[in-house]
Design a protein around this motif. Structure first.
Motif, PDB file in Angstrom:
ATOM      1  N   THR A  22      57.318  52.314  -3.771  1.00  0.00           N
ATOM      2  CA  THR A  22      58.556  51.583  -4.032  1.00  0.00           C
ATOM      3  C   THR A  22      58.318  50.504  -5.083  1.00  0.00           C
ATOM      4  O   THR A  22      57.189  50.114  -5.351  1.00  0.00           O
ATOM      5  CB  THR A  22      59.090  50.912  -2.752  1.00  0.00           C
ATOM      6  OG1 THR A  22      58.117  49.985  -2.285  1.00  0.00           O
ATOM      7  CG2 THR A  22      59.400  51.939  -1.673  1.00  0.00           C
ATOM      8  N   ASP A  24      60.337  46.798  -5.790  1.00  0.00           N
ATOM      9  CA  ASP A  24      61.387  45.910  -5.292  1.00  0.00           C
ATOM     10  C   ASP A  24      62.130  46.539  -4.112  1.00  0.00           C
ATOM     11  O   ASP A  24      63.361  46.494  -4.031  1.00  0.00           O
ATOM     12  CB  ASP A  24      62.372  45.526  -6.394  1.00  0.00           C
ATOM     13  CG  ASP A  24      61.719  44.743  -7.516  1.00  0.00           C
ATOM     14  OD1 ASP A  24      60.800  43.949  -7.221  1.00  0.00           O
ATOM     15  OD2 ASP A  24      62.105  44.941  -8.682  1.00  0.00           O
ATOM     16  N   GLU A  25      61.359  47.186  -3.215  1.00  0.00           N
ATOM     17  CA  GLU A  25      61.860  47.822  -1.997  1.00  0.00           C
ATOM     18  C   GLU A  25      62.751  49.032  -2.245  1.00  0.00           C
ATOM     19  O   GLU A  25      63.405  49.540  -1.335  1.00  0.00           O
ATOM     20  CB  GLU A  25      62.548  46.803  -1.092  1.00  0.00           C
ATOM     21  CG  GLU A  25      61.614  45.690  -0.652  1.00  0.00           C
ATOM     22  CD  GLU A  25      62.268  44.702   0.285  1.00  0.00           C
ATOM     23  OE1 GLU A  25      63.249  45.066   0.961  1.00  0.00           O
ATOM     24  OE2 GLU A  25      61.778  43.566   0.354  1.00  0.00           O
ATOM     25  N   THR A  26      62.788  49.524  -3.484  1.00  0.00           N
ATOM     26  CA  THR A  26      63.547  50.717  -3.839  1.00  0.00           C
ATOM     27  C   THR A  26      62.560  51.820  -4.190  1.00  0.00           C
ATOM     28  O   THR A  26      61.603  51.568  -4.922  1.00  0.00           O
ATOM     29  CB  THR A  26      64.448  50.429  -5.064  1.00  0.00           C
ATOM     30  OG1 THR A  26      65.315  49.342  -4.743  1.00  0.00           O
ATOM     31  CG2 THR A  26      65.256  51.645  -5.456  1.00  0.00           C
TER      32      THR A  26
END
Length: 111
Positions: A22, A24-26
Motif C-alpha cells: 500500500t 498512504d493506506e491505499t
C-alpha cells in the motif's frame, strides 16, 4: 511507504505468504511496477551477498492481484530449515524510484 510486517514460521515449513503493498493506506497497483523480495540472515548482510535469497516475479514471487497490490512469496526451504531470525524486504521499482514497501523479520522457530 514502508510497512513493518513480521512473519513467524516453524522449522521445516514449506510455505508461502501473501502481502498487500500500500501507499498512504491505499493499495498500490502493481501492474506497472517490478516487485522483488530479499531474505537475508541479518541486517549486516548486503542484499547482493551469496547468503541472501532473491525472489522475483516468476521465480518465487507472484503478483496475485495487481489492482489490490497483493503479492505472494514462496519462502525458500533454505530459510525454513535454518532456525533463527531472518531479515526480509519487499521492494518495488517504480521506474525512477526504488522503494522498500514492506520489511520485517522472519522468525523460524526450532521444532
Amino acid at each position: 511507504m514502508a510497512s513493518i510486517v513480521n512473519v513467524r514460521l516453524i522449522e521445516g515449513d514449506e510455505t508461502s505468504r501473501t502481502w498487500q503493498i500500500t501507499t498512504d493506506e491505499t493499495p498500490l497497483n502493481l501492474s506497472a511496477v517490478t516487485v522483488t523480495a530479499i531474505i537475508k540472515p541479518h541486517a549486516g548482510v548486503e542484499d547482493d551477498d551469496d547468503t541472501a535469497h532473491h525472489l522475483s516475479e516468476g521465480d518465487g514471487l507472484t503478483v496475485v492481484d495487481a489492482a489490490a497490490g497483493k503479492v505472494k512469496g514462496e519462502i525458500p526451504v533454505a530459510v525454513t530449515q535454518a532456525p533463527g531470525k531472518w531479515l526480509y524486504k519487499i521492494v518495488v521499482d517504480l521506474g525512477d524510484d526504488t522503494e522498500t514497501a514492506i520489511w520485517g523479520y522472519m522468525q523460524v522457530a526450532d521444532a
